[in-house]
Write a protein that holds these residues in place. Structure first.
Motif, PDB file in Angstrom:
ATOM      1  N   PHE A 174       0.809  -1.210   0.000  1.00 46.21           N
ATOM      2  CA  PHE A 174       0.000   0.000   0.000  1.00 46.21           C
ATOM      3  C   PHE A 174       0.844   1.263   0.000  1.00 46.21           C
ATOM      4  CE2 PHE A 174      -3.763   2.407   0.907  1.00 46.21           C
ATOM      5  CZ  PHE A 174      -3.395   3.397   1.813  1.00 46.21           C
ATOM      6  N   SER A 175       1.869   1.281   0.798  1.00 51.57           N
ATOM      7  CA  SER A 175       2.623   2.514   1.022  1.00 51.57           C
ATOM      8  C   SER A 175       3.345   3.021  -0.213  1.00 51.57           C
ATOM      9  CB  SER A 175       3.627   2.302   2.160  1.00 51.57           C
ATOM     10  OG  SER A 175       4.556   1.290   1.809  1.00 51.57           O
ATOM     11  N   SER A 176       3.518   2.191  -1.224  1.00 47.34           N
ATOM     12  CA  SER A 176       4.273   2.610  -2.402  1.00 47.34           C
ATOM     13  C   SER A 176       3.382   3.092  -3.541  1.00 47.34           C
ATOM     14  CB  SER A 176       5.160   1.471  -2.892  1.00 47.34           C
ATOM     15  OG  SER A 176       4.401   0.333  -3.203  1.00 47.34           O
ATOM     16  N   TYR A 177       2.066   3.160  -3.296  1.00 47.85           N
ATOM     17  CA  TYR A 177       1.136   3.539  -4.370  1.00 47.85           C
ATOM     18  C   TYR A 177       0.415   4.840  -4.076  1.00 47.85           C
ATOM     19  CZ  TYR A 177       1.658  -1.004  -6.576  1.00 47.85           C
ATOM     20  OH  TYR A 177       2.166  -2.098  -7.222  1.00 47.85           O
ATOM     21  N   THR A 178       0.245   5.621  -5.143  1.00 54.11           N
ATOM     22  CA  THR A 178      -0.692   6.737  -5.077  1.00 54.11           C
ATOM     23  C   THR A 178      -2.093   6.172  -4.943  1.00 54.11           C
ATOM     24  OG1 THR A 178       0.659   8.246  -6.389  1.00 54.11           O
ATOM     25  CG2 THR A 178      -1.708   8.625  -6.389  1.00 54.11           C
ATOM     26  N   MET A 179      -2.873   6.797  -4.062  1.00 58.12           N
ATOM     27  CA  MET A 179      -4.259   6.393  -3.850  1.00 58.12           C
ATOM     28  C   MET A 179      -5.170   7.580  -4.132  1.00 58.12           C
ATOM     29  SD  MET A 179      -3.964   3.249  -2.886  1.00 58.12           S
ATOM     30  CE  MET A 179      -5.656   2.952  -2.315  1.00 58.12           C
ATOM     31  N   ALA A 180      -6.385   7.296  -4.519  1.00 58.73           N
ATOM     32  CA  ALA A 180      -7.285   8.390  -4.864  1.00 58.73           C
ATOM     33  C   ALA A 180      -8.732   8.026  -4.584  1.00 58.73           C
ATOM     34  CB  ALA A 180      -7.122   8.761  -6.338  1.00 58.73           C
ATOM     35  N   TRP A 181      -9.540   9.070  -4.515  1.00 50.66           N
ATOM     36  CA  TRP A 181     -10.991   8.934  -4.430  1.00 50.66           C
ATOM     37  C   TRP A 181     -11.606   9.516  -5.701  1.00 50.66           C
ATOM     38  CZ3 TRP A 181     -13.412   6.248  -0.671  1.00 50.66           C
ATOM     39  CH2 TRP A 181     -12.717   6.001   0.519  1.00 50.66           C
ATOM     40  N   PHE A 182     -12.559   8.790  -6.239  1.00 50.45           N
ATOM     41  CA  PHE A 182     -13.355   9.243  -7.366  1.00 50.45           C
ATOM     42  C   PHE A 182     -14.821   9.173  -6.944  1.00 50.45           C
ATOM     43  CE2 PHE A 182     -10.474   9.279 -11.106  1.00 50.45           C
ATOM     44  CZ  PHE A 182      -9.335   8.766 -10.518  1.00 50.45           C
ATOM     45  N   ARG A 183     -15.677   9.817  -7.725  1.00 49.89           N
ATOM     46  CA  ARG A 183     -17.107   9.696  -7.452  1.00 49.89           C
ATOM     47  C   ARG A 183     -17.879   9.664  -8.772  1.00 49.89           C
ATOM     48  NH1 ARG A 183     -18.231  15.680  -4.737  1.00 49.89           N
ATOM     49  NH2 ARG A 183     -18.027  16.918  -6.663  1.00 49.89           N
ATOM     50  N   GLN A 184     -19.057   9.080  -8.689  1.00 52.96           N
ATOM     51  CA  GLN A 184     -19.863   8.947  -9.891  1.00 52.96           C
ATOM     52  C   GLN A 184     -21.335   9.068  -9.552  1.00 52.96           C
ATOM     53  OE1 GLN A 184     -19.398   5.205 -11.992  1.00 52.96           O
ATOM     54  NE2 GLN A 184     -19.828   6.200 -13.950  1.00 52.96           N
ATOM     55  N   VAL A 185     -22.039   9.815 -10.398  1.00 52.24           N
ATOM     56  CA  VAL A 185     -23.492   9.894 -10.321  1.00 52.24           C
ATOM     57  C   VAL A 185     -24.055   9.250 -11.576  1.00 52.24           C
ATOM     58  CG1 VAL A 185     -23.470  11.946  -8.873  1.00 52.24           C
ATOM     59  CG2 VAL A 185     -23.544  12.197 -11.353  1.00 52.24           C
ATOM     60  N   PRO A 186     -25.281   8.747 -11.517  1.00 54.12           N
ATOM     61  CA  PRO A 186     -25.871   8.085 -12.687  1.00 54.12           C
ATOM     62  C   PRO A 186     -25.865   8.988 -13.902  1.00 54.12           C
ATOM     63  CG  PRO A 186     -27.182   7.640 -10.750  1.00 54.12           C
ATOM     64  CD  PRO A 186     -26.171   8.663 -10.340  1.00 54.12           C
ATOM     65  N   GLY A 187     -25.423   8.437 -15.019  1.00 50.85           N
ATOM     66  CA  GLY A 187     -25.422   9.180 -16.261  1.00 50.85           C
ATOM     67  C   GLY A 187     -24.199  10.039 -16.493  1.00 50.85           C
ATOM     68  N   LYS A 188     -23.298  10.057 -15.536  1.00 49.61           N
ATOM     69  CA  LYS A 188     -22.073  10.850 -15.692  1.00 49.61           C
ATOM     70  C   LYS A 188     -20.847   9.970 -15.525  1.00 49.61           C
ATOM     71  CE  LYS A 188     -23.826  15.384 -14.297  1.00 49.61           C
ATOM     72  NZ  LYS A 188     -23.567  16.572 -13.445  1.00 49.61           N
ATOM     73  N   GLU A 189     -19.750  10.459 -16.046  1.00 48.84           N
ATOM     74  CA  GLU A 189     -18.503   9.729 -15.909  1.00 48.84           C
ATOM     75  C   GLU A 189     -17.991   9.835 -14.473  1.00 48.84           C
ATOM     76  OE1 GLU A 189     -16.739  10.214 -20.455  1.00 48.84           O
ATOM     77  OE2 GLU A 189     -15.600  10.937 -18.740  1.00 48.84           O
ATOM     78  N   ARG A 190     -17.224   8.836 -14.102  1.00 51.09           N
ATOM     79  CA  ARG A 190     -16.591   8.858 -12.799  1.00 51.09           C
ATOM     80  C   ARG A 190     -15.529   9.954 -12.785  1.00 51.09           C
ATOM     81  NH1 ARG A 190     -15.159   3.010 -10.929  1.00 51.09           N
ATOM     82  NH2 ARG A 190     -13.894   3.140 -12.825  1.00 51.09           N
ATOM     83  N   GLU A 191     -15.556  10.788 -11.756  1.00 51.42           N
ATOM     84  CA  GLU A 191     -14.657  11.935 -11.726  1.00 51.42           C
ATOM     85  C   GLU A 191     -13.728  11.886 -10.516  1.00 51.42           C
ATOM     86  OE1 GLU A 191     -16.851  15.587 -11.394  1.00 51.42           O
ATOM     87  OE2 GLU A 191     -17.557  15.147  -9.376  1.00 51.42           O
ATOM     88  N   PHE A 192     -12.569  12.430 -10.718  1.00 48.94           N
ATOM     89  CA  PHE A 192     -11.561  12.516  -9.674  1.00 48.94           C
ATOM     90  C   PHE A 192     -12.016  13.480  -8.579  1.00 48.94           C
ATOM     91  CE2 PHE A 192      -7.324  12.487  -7.948  1.00 48.94           C
ATOM     92  CZ  PHE A 192      -7.077  13.791  -7.521  1.00 48.94           C
ATOM     93  N   VAL A 193     -11.794  13.090  -7.339  1.00 49.66           N
ATOM     94  CA  VAL A 193     -12.120  13.939  -6.197  1.00 49.66           C
ATOM     95  C   VAL A 193     -10.845  14.394  -5.487  1.00 49.66           C
ATOM     96  CG1 VAL A 193     -13.277  14.064  -3.964  1.00 49.66           C
ATOM     97  CG2 VAL A 193     -14.335  12.792  -5.845  1.00 49.66           C
ATOM     98  N   ALA A 194     -10.027  13.434  -5.107  1.00 47.58           N
ATOM     99  CA  ALA A 194      -8.801  13.756  -4.373  1.00 47.58           C
ATOM    100  C   ALA A 194      -7.853  12.582  -4.447  1.00 47.58           C
ATOM    101  CB  ALA A 194      -9.111  14.078  -2.919  1.00 47.58           C
ATOM    102  N   GLY A 195      -6.565  12.879  -4.360  1.00 43.62           N
ATOM    103  CA  GLY A 195      -5.569  11.823  -4.385  1.00 43.62           C
ATOM    104  C   GLY A 195      -4.382  12.170  -3.502  1.00 43.62           C
ATOM    105  N   ILE A 196      -3.666  11.129  -3.112  1.00 50.45           N
ATOM    106  CA  ILE A 196      -2.487  11.322  -2.280  1.00 50.45           C
ATOM    107  C   ILE A 196      -1.397  10.364  -2.737  1.00 50.45           C
ATOM    108  CG2 ILE A 196      -3.427   9.761  -0.509  1.00 50.45           C
ATOM    109  CD1 ILE A 196      -1.944  11.532   1.572  1.00 50.45           C
ATOM    110  N   GLY A 197      -0.212  10.916  -2.948  1.00 49.62           N
ATOM    111  CA  GLY A 197       0.898  10.103  -3.390  1.00 49.62           C
ATOM    112  C   GLY A 197       1.514   9.303  -2.261  1.00 49.62           C
ATOM    113  N   TRP A 198       2.440   8.415  -2.638  1.00 54.01           N
ATOM    114  CA  TRP A 198       3.133   7.617  -1.634  1.00 54.01           C
ATOM    115  C   TRP A 198       3.958   8.506  -0.717  1.00 54.01           C
ATOM    116  CZ3 TRP A 198       8.390   8.212  -1.744  1.00 54.01           C
ATOM    117  CH2 TRP A 198       8.922   8.741  -2.929  1.00 54.01           C
ATOM    118  N   ASP A 199       4.283   9.716  -1.226  1.00 54.11           N
ATOM    119  CA  ASP A 199       5.099  10.652  -0.460  1.00 54.11           C
ATOM    120  C   ASP A 199       4.265  11.683   0.290  1.00 54.11           C
ATOM    121  OD1 ASP A 199       6.012  12.745  -3.342  1.00 54.11           O
ATOM    122  OD2 ASP A 199       4.105  11.942  -2.649  1.00 54.11           O
ATOM    123  N   GLY A 200       2.943  11.530   0.234  1.00 52.66           N
ATOM    124  CA  GLY A 200       2.069  12.451   0.948  1.00 52.66           C
ATOM    125  C   GLY A 200       1.591  13.635   0.131  1.00 52.66           C
TER     126      GLY A 200
END
Length: 124
Positions: free
Chosen positions: A27-53
């Protein structure tokens, strides 16, 4: 594998904290992110954090959400404050396809592992 939780129904102006527990990878070596999606729309980026913070936020949530991680617990978090009805969506956590990425990506295609999603509903 990623397991997201913490969604729910909240009134506008309220707060929620989403969690995402990772297993089966370093886990610690990967960038992680949150996305969100509503019906009828593409999944969109919300926030992300790199392995370095290093963090990155979508303009629509900047100043209202905080993404952070606890590598000792293999867990990603998203703290959301001042929630708005337009924040209503299914929220997904995701892990970058490649470890040790030097920037936080925002495109769906850059993330190879996804959680099952957790529903956030904000009532007006």
């Amino acid at each position: 594998q990623l397991q997201a939780s913490g969604g729910g129904l909240v009134q506008a102006g309220g707060s929620l904290r989403l969690s995402c527990v990772a297993s089966g990878r370093t886990f610690s070596s990967y960038t992680m992110a949150w996305f969100r999606q509503v019906p009828g729309k593409e999944r969109e980026f919300v926030a992300g954090i790199g392995w370095d913070g290093l963090t990155k936020y979508a303009d629509s949530v900047k100043g209202r959400v905080t993404v952070y991680r606890d590598d000792a617990k293999n867990t990603l978090y998203l703290r959301m404050n001042s929630l708005k009805p337009e924040d209503t969506a299914i929220y997904y956590c995701a892990a970058d396809r490649n470890p040790w990425r030097t920037i936080v990506r925002e495109e769906n295609m850059d993330f190879g592992s996804w959680g099952q999603g957790t529903q956030v509903t904000v009532s007006s």
